[in-house]
Scaffold this motif. Structure first.
Motif, PDB file in Angstrom:
ATOM      1  N   CYS A 183      -8.501   1.444   8.720  1.00  0.00           N
ATOM      2  CA  CYS A 183      -7.750   1.260   7.477  1.00  0.00           C
ATOM      3  C   CYS A 183      -6.786   2.420   7.252  1.00  0.00           C
ATOM      4  N   GLY A 184      -5.713   2.116   6.546  1.00  0.00           N
ATOM      5  CA  GLY A 184      -4.793   3.139   6.075  1.00  0.00           C
ATOM      6  C   GLY A 184      -4.597   2.976   4.581  1.00  0.00           C
ATOM      7  N   ILE A 185      -4.573   4.071   3.851  1.00  0.00           N
ATOM      8  CA  ILE A 185      -4.462   4.047   2.390  1.00  0.00           C
ATOM      9  C   ILE A 185      -3.212   4.804   1.961  1.00  0.00           C
ATOM     10  N   ALA A 186      -2.505   4.249   0.981  1.00  0.00           N
ATOM     11  CA  ALA A 186      -1.405   4.967   0.329  1.00  0.00           C
ATOM     12  C   ALA A 186      -1.594   4.844  -1.172  1.00  0.00           C
ATOM     13  N   THR A 198      -1.800   5.684 -11.232  1.00  0.00           N
ATOM     14  CA  THR A 198      -2.735   4.859 -10.478  1.00  0.00           C
ATOM     15  C   THR A 198      -1.959   3.932  -9.552  1.00  0.00           C
ATOM     16  N   GLY A 199      -2.696   3.178  -8.771  1.00  0.00           N
ATOM     17  CA  GLY A 199      -2.089   2.229  -7.837  1.00  0.00           C
ATOM     18  C   GLY A 199      -2.320   2.655  -6.399  1.00  0.00           C
ATOM     19  N   MET A 200      -2.691   1.672  -5.560  1.00  0.00           N
ATOM     20  CA  MET A 200      -2.937   1.986  -4.164  1.00  0.00           C
ATOM     21  C   MET A 200      -2.642   0.780  -3.278  1.00  0.00           C
ATOM     22  N   MET A 201      -2.348   1.058  -2.026  1.00  0.00           N
ATOM     23  CA  MET A 201      -2.174   0.039  -1.003  1.00  0.00           C
ATOM     24  C   MET A 201      -3.152   0.325   0.120  1.00  0.00           C
ATOM     25  N   HIS A 233      -3.768  -5.149   1.001  1.00  0.00           N
ATOM     26  CA  HIS A 233      -4.392  -5.287  -0.311  1.00  0.00           C
ATOM     27  C   HIS A 233      -3.811  -4.235  -1.238  1.00  0.00           C
ATOM     28  N   ILE A 234      -3.269  -4.673  -2.367  1.00  0.00           N
ATOM     29  CA  ILE A 234      -2.529  -3.780  -3.260  1.00  0.00           C
ATOM     30  C   ILE A 234      -3.019  -3.948  -4.693  1.00  0.00           C
ATOM     31  N   VAL A 235      -3.242  -2.859  -5.384  1.00  0.00           N
ATOM     32  CA  VAL A 235      -3.473  -2.865  -6.824  1.00  0.00           C
ATOM     33  C   VAL A 235      -2.525  -1.845  -7.432  1.00  0.00           C
ATOM     34  N   LEU A 287       5.488  -6.450  -3.764  1.00  0.00           N
ATOM     35  CA  LEU A 287       5.337  -5.676  -2.532  1.00  0.00           C
ATOM     36  C   LEU A 287       4.607  -6.443  -1.435  1.00  0.00           C
ATOM     37  N   ILE A 288       3.723  -7.340  -1.812  1.00  0.00           N
ATOM     38  CA  ILE A 288       2.845  -7.990  -0.836  1.00  0.00           C
ATOM     39  C   ILE A 288       3.611  -8.783   0.205  1.00  0.00           C
ATOM     40  N   HIS A 289       4.830  -9.225  -0.088  1.00  0.00           N
ATOM     41  CA  HIS A 289       5.534 -10.127   0.821  1.00  0.00           C
ATOM     42  C   HIS A 289       5.972  -9.448   2.126  1.00  0.00           C
TER      43      HIS A 289
END
Length: 464
Positions: A374-377, A392-395, A410-412, A419-421
């Motif tokens: 996994c990679g997190i941003a 807040t907010g992460m991908m 997966h994005i919140v 962004l998901i597209h």
């Protein structure tokens, strides 16, 4: 032999797209809509109203600017229900106008009234005035959508106790709100009202919620909700709901707790709006939730010339997928073999903050035994996030260790549904981590999170 080539029952996302596609194929089509105006649940009580309400709340409350100016910041200090309704009605009028023009320029005929099957090729329409007419078609598409599930133990009154269709007509904003049902609709309204500083309690009988979303995203989301003092009552079923007066509702739970609020939203499920269609006359039946079974690829029911699409067939019950279902049903009906659907489509939950996901989540990948990384941003790591004041907010991106292919995104956070597209395109085109490593993204943008998450995953993969 037939009056129309296609009759469409309902003018929501699947119905409208099927009607226009039929017309573009040079076929005659009639849309039957029982509502006052075309558009169906999506336009009048569901998708468009809730998203318009969300945008209005975020704008008037100054929610997006609080990262800079503090939690007390407001664009309008005294927000009431009329402020929310003004923008809502303007948006709905525009949506209906666009749809009516689309029908007009494509030669789609419409009739207002309740539809009822007479036989497999005939549909009777009854207007509000009681006038009846019968129409015949070679093919019929059932796109009647759903309505809220309304159990007897809930004292709905349209004043302080609402279902998810009625809530948009509320005459006042509550000081406190109980939401029963932590599905997509319940979570969206709970978080929208919380952004107005309404004290919200979210009740769900199961110990978890939104189980199709990656657990790490839900953990992030729950942390955000608790930081805003949203009370979560998970794993507790409702035993009774007592309406003490017009502004006091007592909701008793199986764990012995009682939740007191001055407004309640019941959002625990929806049922197919099929009970008045006389489906037996067409040779059709429904399940216990009023839904119609179809062949997934062609959208045909057990009666081959009758199709069904949209929420009335159940999962995934998204406006975006419903539109495509309607189009594919129309194409199949008139001899155009639909292409195979893409393997993955995005989910969008318009909560505050937004959640959007495409592809496999971490739990699904583990069950399949796929080696992964996994990679997190985090949005606060991006320059655009700093500019916007995002705290807040992460991908989260997941890649196969063996093939390097992207498995899920997966994005919140802010802009998640937009962004998901990017992830959707790379996923369905079977792209790898190299796309994110080698390509440049506009700077400063939130889309830069793809680069950050990709590099994070790449660093972990090179060490494994």
């Amino acid at each position: 032999m037939y009056e129309f080539d296609m009759i469409v029952i309902g003018s929501g996302p699947s119905g409208r797209r099927a009607a226009v596609q039929t017309a573009k194929l040079g076929k005659s089509v009639l849309v039957i809509e029982k509502g006052r105006r075309v558009g169906g649940v999506s336009v009048h009580t569901g998708t468009i109203p809730s998203k318009t309400l969300r945008e209005t709340v975020l704008n008037l409350s100054g929610w997006r600017e609080r990262g800079f100016y503090g939690r007390s910041y407001r664009v309008k200090h005294d927000i009431d229900a009329t402020d929310l309704m003004a923008r809502l009605h303007k948006t709905l009028d525009h949506e209906v106008e666009v749809l009516e023009h689309q029908f007009s320029r494509n030669g789609v005929k419409t009739v207002r009234g309740a539809a009822r099957f007479v036989d497999p090729h005939s549909v009777e329409v009854t207007t509000d005035a009681g006038e009846k007419s019968v129409h015949f078609a070679q093919h019929i598409l059932i796109a009647c959508g759903t309505r809220p599930f309304r159990p007897d133990y809930v004292p709905f009154n349209g004043v302080s106790v609402f279902d998810s269709d009625e809530i948009i007509e509320m005459k006042r904003l509550p000081r406190s709100l109980t939401v029963i049902g932590a599905g997509v609709i319940g979570v969206e309204y709970a978080t929208i009202m919380s952004a107005l500083d309404v004290a919200v309690t979210l009740i769900e009988p199961r110990p978890t919620f939104l189980d199709f979303i990656d657990k790490e995203l839900i953990e992030e989301f729950v942390h955000d909700l608790r930081d805003r003092n949203v009370a979560l009552r998970l794993g507790s079923a409702v035993t009774t709901i007592e309406l003490r007066d017009d502004t006091t509702i007592a909701t008793k739970l199986s764990d012995g707790r009682t939740v007191i609020s001055d407004m309640l939203l019941f959002a625990a499920g929806r049922v197919g709006a099929t009970d008045t269609l006389n489906l037996e006359a067409a040779g059709l039946a429904t399940d216990h939730r009023g839904r119609i079974a179809v062949e997934p690829r062609t959208l045909q029911t057990i009666v081959p010339h009758i199709y069904a699409a949209g929420d009335v067939i159940g999962f995934p019950s998204l406006a975006s997928t419903s539109m495509e279902q309607g189009r594919l049903a129309a194409c199949h009906a008139f001899g155009l073999e639909p292409p195979p659907p893409p393997e993955f489509f995005p989910y969008g939950i318009y909560s505050v903050p937004e959640i959007s996901t495409v592809g496999l989540n971490e739990e699904e990948i583990r069950k399949r035994g796929i080696p992964y990384e996994c990679g997190i941003a985090r949005f606060r790591e991006t320059s655009r996030g700093h500019i916007m004041g995002l705290e807040t907010g992460m991908m989260k991106m997941i890649f196969s260790l063996k093939t390097r292919r992207l498995l899920g995104v997966h994005i919140v956070g802010e802009g998640a549904t937009e962004l998901i597209h990017i992830g959707q395109a790379v996923l369905n085109l079977k792209g790898t981590i190299d796309y994110f490593i080698e390509n440049s993204f506009n700077y400063p943008t939130l889309a830069e999170a793809y680069k950050i998450a990709g590099l994070d995953a790449w660093n972990r993969m090179t060490r494994s």
